[in-house]
Scaffold this motif. Sequence first.
Motif, short mmCIF file in Angstrom:
data_model
loop_
_atom_site.label_atom_id
_atom_site.label_comp_id
_atom_site.label_asym_id
_atom_site.label_seq_id
_atom_site.Cartn_x
_atom_site.Cartn_y
_atom_site.Cartn_z
N GLU A 259 1.32 10.05 -3.86
CA GLU A 259 0.89 10.97 -2.80
C GLU A 259 -0.63 10.95 -2.68
O GLU A 259 -1.29 11.96 -2.88
CB GLU A 259 1.34 12.41 -3.13
CG GLU A 259 2.82 12.57 -3.33
CD GLU A 259 3.53 13.10 -2.07
OE1 GLU A 259 2.91 13.11 -0.99
OE2 GLU A 259 4.71 13.48 -2.20
N TYR B 270 5.75 5.43 -3.64
CA TYR B 270 4.38 5.62 -3.14
C TYR B 270 3.77 6.87 -3.74
O TYR B 270 4.35 7.95 -3.69
CB TYR B 270 4.38 5.72 -1.61
CG TYR B 270 4.40 4.36 -0.95
CD1 TYR B 270 5.54 3.58 -0.97
CD2 TYR B 270 3.24 3.85 -0.35
CE1 TYR B 270 5.56 2.33 -0.38
CE2 TYR B 270 3.24 2.60 0.24
CZ TYR B 270 4.40 1.84 0.22
OH TYR B 270 4.40 0.59 0.79
N ARG C 8 7.11 8.40 -0.25
CA ARG C 8 8.48 7.90 -0.06
C ARG C 8 8.84 6.85 -1.10
O ARG C 8 7.99 6.26 -1.76
CB ARG C 8 8.60 7.26 1.33
CG ARG C 8 9.32 8.15 2.33
CD ARG C 8 9.88 7.32 3.47
NE ARG C 8 11.02 6.49 3.08
CZ ARG C 8 11.73 5.76 3.94
NH1 ARG C 8 11.40 5.73 5.22
NH2 ARG C 8 12.75 5.03 3.52
N ASN C 9 10.14 6.63 -1.24
CA ASN C 9 10.65 5.61 -2.17
C ASN C 9 11.35 4.52 -1.38
O ASN C 9 12.03 4.82 -0.40
CB ASN C 9 11.72 6.20 -3.09
CG ASN C 9 11.19 7.30 -3.95
OD1 ASN C 9 9.97 7.42 -4.12
ND2 ASN C 9 12.08 8.10 -4.50
N TYR C 10 11.20 3.31 -1.82
CA TYR C 10 11.88 2.18 -1.17
C TYR C 10 12.59 1.36 -2.24
O TYR C 10 11.95 0.94 -3.22
CB TYR C 10 10.86 1.32 -0.43
CG TYR C 10 10.12 2.06 0.65
CD1 TYR C 10 10.58 2.04 1.97
CD2 TYR C 10 8.97 2.80 0.36
CE1 TYR C 10 9.91 2.73 2.96
CE2 TYR C 10 8.30 3.48 1.35
CZ TYR C 10 8.77 3.46 2.65
OH TYR C 10 8.09 4.15 3.63
N GLU D 242 5.37 4.88 3.68
CA GLU D 242 4.87 6.24 3.84
C GLU D 242 4.56 6.89 2.50
O GLU D 242 5.31 6.71 1.53
CB GLU D 242 5.92 7.10 4.55
CG GLU D 242 6.13 6.73 6.00
CD GLU D 242 7.39 7.38 6.57
OE1 GLU D 242 7.69 8.53 6.18
OE2 GLU D 242 8.06 6.71 7.38
#
Length: 472
Positions: free
Chosen positions: A304, A302, A281-283, A278
């Motif tokens: 924006e 990610y 968001r951070n993963y 998304e």
Amino acid sequence: MIIPSAISRRSFLAGVAGVAASASLQRPVHSSRSGEFTLVAKPGRLPIIGSPHPPTDVWCYGNRVPGPEIRVRQGEPVRIVVHNQLPEDTTVHWHGIRVPNAMDGVPGLTQPPIKPGEQFTYEFTPPDAGTFWYHPHADSLQQIGRGLAGALIVEEAAALPVDRDVLWMLTDWRLTSDAQIASGFGNAMEAAMSGRVGNTVTINGSISDEVRVQAGERIRLRLVNGSLARIMALRFEGHRPVVIAIDGQPCDPHQPERGRVLLGPAMRADVVLDMQGELGRNYHVIDEFYEGLSYWVTKLVYEEKAPIRAHPFDAPVSLPRNPLPEPDLASAERHELRLQGGMMGGGAMMGLGGMRGLGQGASWAINGTSMICDGRPDMPPSVALLLGRSYVLTFRNEPAWWHPMHLHGSSFRVLSRNGSSVPYRQWADTVLMPPKESVDVAFVADNPGDWMLHCHVNDHQVSGMMTVLRIV
Ligand code: C2O
Ligand code: CU
């Protein structure tokens, strides 16, 4: 499993502010039309942890860690001049590349060591495309542990269609609280257990807090575990990596078991990552190999921004096969290599009584013999193979420790584990052996010479888990 003095990267970093964000993606690439390169091995001082910690005294190639990423083309000649400005002998081994024996970089066995102040010219034509790496093969526990290592990428004739080709050279360091490399290389107790596992993991030579990605993009991520002893199991939160090559050799594309890319020391994996997370968001990318000691290596962050494409990238992910000769399993001759030794509970050594060649500092053996070194002139081959014949090697891991077993000069097809066929067609030059497991691999002995076969946990190698195969 006990990891001596393991400190998670984050706890090591507690209190450290502002590590350069995407440093790990800006990497200097060393490519040259002529295929000619120079590598200078020498001491250096580099900001591995970053402010407020002082720079770290390292040994490195080209004044950086990892050394320059060397990019060459499949089937085109390469010439690399190595200058030794270290205080001791060195050599360079082109890990995984099927080079002629004289270019393999094993001191005593394939070349004289490069003395301080001297140089050596390596010339070879890489037959296989893929992700490889280079490192010293003299005093390698200390030399790799102080930073000498780099990636060597052999490009396919036609690049795989992806948006970005990204290298993560992962290195485990054992640092003191003032960010210096801890002494104590070759500690006998560690050598008999998991080896020198460190406390700080870097991507491309520095601690990475984040890697910026764009929604919709497809990345070919080349993972290299350049650690002395740390095994990694990388999980990409919210993502499904597809493994397309192992140790540089294309495999059947597949999602790894439990979504984790398992990498022992010296192993590589090429994975395709589709950025379907998304926006904003951070993963985390988490290494969860050692139970209870997981830590995050970096975060995928990610941007924006609208996805770069409306639909997921759908080009095929399979790579063209490399020109590896297919072993003939029906006629293959079989050899067994029993891995022995190591510490058991209660401080006793396992099974080393009465072994031949057991010198000082031996903790491990292969088929009852311990060879203790990185390479020297008097290493008698333990197995003789006939040029052009097919062989199946069975590695039988008797001890209760993991071992990434590496063969020089050839890649082998991994056939089975504990008697069951591996689910995906795969080739490797380093096979990770869990405790008590046996693995069958097969290859055609088509590269003549004396070749080292050893565990790539360097403490294990230099304390006996090494042997020599002769192909004539
Ligand atoms: Cu990566 Cu004997 O080497
Ligand atoms: Cu080992």
